[in-house]
Motif scaffolding. Structure first.
Motif, short mmCIF file in Angstrom:
data_model
loop_
_atom_site.label_atom_id
_atom_site.label_comp_id
_atom_site.label_asym_id
_atom_site.label_seq_id
_atom_site.Cartn_x
_atom_site.Cartn_y
_atom_site.Cartn_z
N GLU A 1 -0.17 15.60 -4.29
CA GLU A 1 0.80 15.13 -5.23
C GLU A 1 -0.05 14.02 -5.73
O GLU A 1 -0.89 13.36 -5.57
CB GLU A 1 1.70 14.56 -4.37
N ARG A 2 0.23 13.66 -7.30
CA ARG A 2 -0.30 12.50 -7.90
C ARG A 2 0.57 11.38 -7.98
O ARG A 2 0.23 10.38 -8.56
CB ARG A 2 -0.61 13.08 -9.27
N GLN A 3 1.98 11.51 -7.85
CA GLN A 3 2.83 10.53 -8.13
C GLN A 3 3.62 10.02 -6.76
O GLN A 3 3.98 11.00 -6.00
CB GLN A 3 4.08 10.78 -9.13
N ILE A 4 3.70 8.84 -6.62
CA ILE A 4 4.33 8.21 -5.28
C ILE A 4 5.72 7.29 -6.13
O ILE A 4 5.09 6.34 -6.87
CB ILE A 4 3.50 7.19 -4.86
N SER A 5 6.71 7.51 -5.77
CA SER A 5 7.91 6.80 -5.97
C SER A 5 8.32 6.01 -4.56
O SER A 5 8.44 6.55 -3.56
CB SER A 5 9.08 7.78 -6.30
N THR A 6 8.28 4.78 -4.92
CA THR A 6 8.60 3.76 -3.44
C THR A 6 9.86 2.74 -3.91
O THR A 6 9.64 2.05 -5.18
CB THR A 6 7.27 3.03 -3.24
N THR B 1 0.86 -1.01 0.06
CA THR B 1 -0.13 0.10 0.07
C THR B 1 1.04 1.25 -0.04
O THR B 1 1.76 1.29 0.80
CB THR B 1 -0.76 0.10 1.17
N VAL B 2 0.68 2.27 -0.73
CA VAL B 2 1.48 3.43 -1.13
C VAL B 2 0.39 4.43 -1.03
O VAL B 2 -0.75 4.60 -1.62
CB VAL B 2 2.28 3.49 -2.19
N THR B 3 0.85 5.73 -0.42
CA THR B 3 -0.04 6.60 -0.08
C THR B 3 0.62 8.11 -0.71
O THR B 3 1.84 8.09 -0.55
CB THR B 3 -0.57 7.08 1.29
N ALA B 4 0.05 8.80 -1.49
CA ALA B 4 0.42 10.09 -2.21
C ALA B 4 0.30 11.05 -1.00
O ALA B 4 -0.75 11.34 -0.38
CB ALA B 4 -0.12 10.45 -3.37
N PRO B 5 1.27 12.22 -1.11
CA PRO B 5 1.14 13.39 0.20
C PRO B 5 0.01 14.16 -0.54
O PRO B 5 -0.31 13.93 -1.72
CB PRO B 5 2.38 14.04 0.00
N PRO B 6 -0.67 14.91 0.36
CA PRO B 6 -1.71 15.75 -0.06
C PRO B 6 -1.39 16.64 -1.31
O PRO B 6 -0.23 17.15 -1.27
CB PRO B 6 -2.05 16.77 0.91
#
Length: 144
Positions: free
Chosen positions: A117-122, A110-115
């Protein structure tokens, strides 16, 4: 009254009276019932398509593998990027395969984007049961 050759149009077969039962009357057509069944069928197919689209085809959740590194006999590090709606979260299915193509690891992350933001790099550490050859993201879907 029996039929005679004078009352029968030419080319019509003549059957002896009483031998083959009585003739059927032309059936009543029911176009309203057929239309109603067609509408219900289309509605059901639409609901099934919508459910499958939400489950498997939401274009707002796009995943891309950037790199897979640190390959050992028991692990692989998968660096990936997920595009989600603003501030959203996603559940992504990661897997690792060996050279023969057999799956040696699978995990949901499970990954969550900061408010805003639309992209999450993990980067995720994927423990494997054998030596992996590749690490990949199978799909991402909305988090429940």
């Amino acid at each position: 009254m029996t039929e005679t050759h004078a009352t029968i149009p030419p080319g019509t077969p003549v059957f002896p009276p009483g031998r083959y039962g009585r003739r059927r009357q032309p059936g009543r057509r029911r176009p309203l019932l057929a239309a109603l069944l067609a509408v219900v069928l289309v509605a059901l197919l639409g609901l099934v398509a919508l459910r499958l689209y939400r489950q498997y085809g939401d274009p707002n959740y796009q995943a891309q593998v950037i790199t897979y590194t640190d390959i050992t006999d028991t692990q692989v590090l998968v660096n990936f990027r997920v595009t989600v709606p603003d501030g959203g979260s996603a559940v992504c299915v990661l897997r690792a395969r060996d050279r023969a193509g057999a799956e040696v690891a699978r995990e949901e992350v499970t990954v969550t984007a900061p408010p805003g933001e639309r992209q999450i790099s993990t980067v995720h550490h994927l423990a494997t049961s054998g030596r992996p050859f590749i690490g990949e993201v199978l799909r991402c879907r909305p988090a429940s």
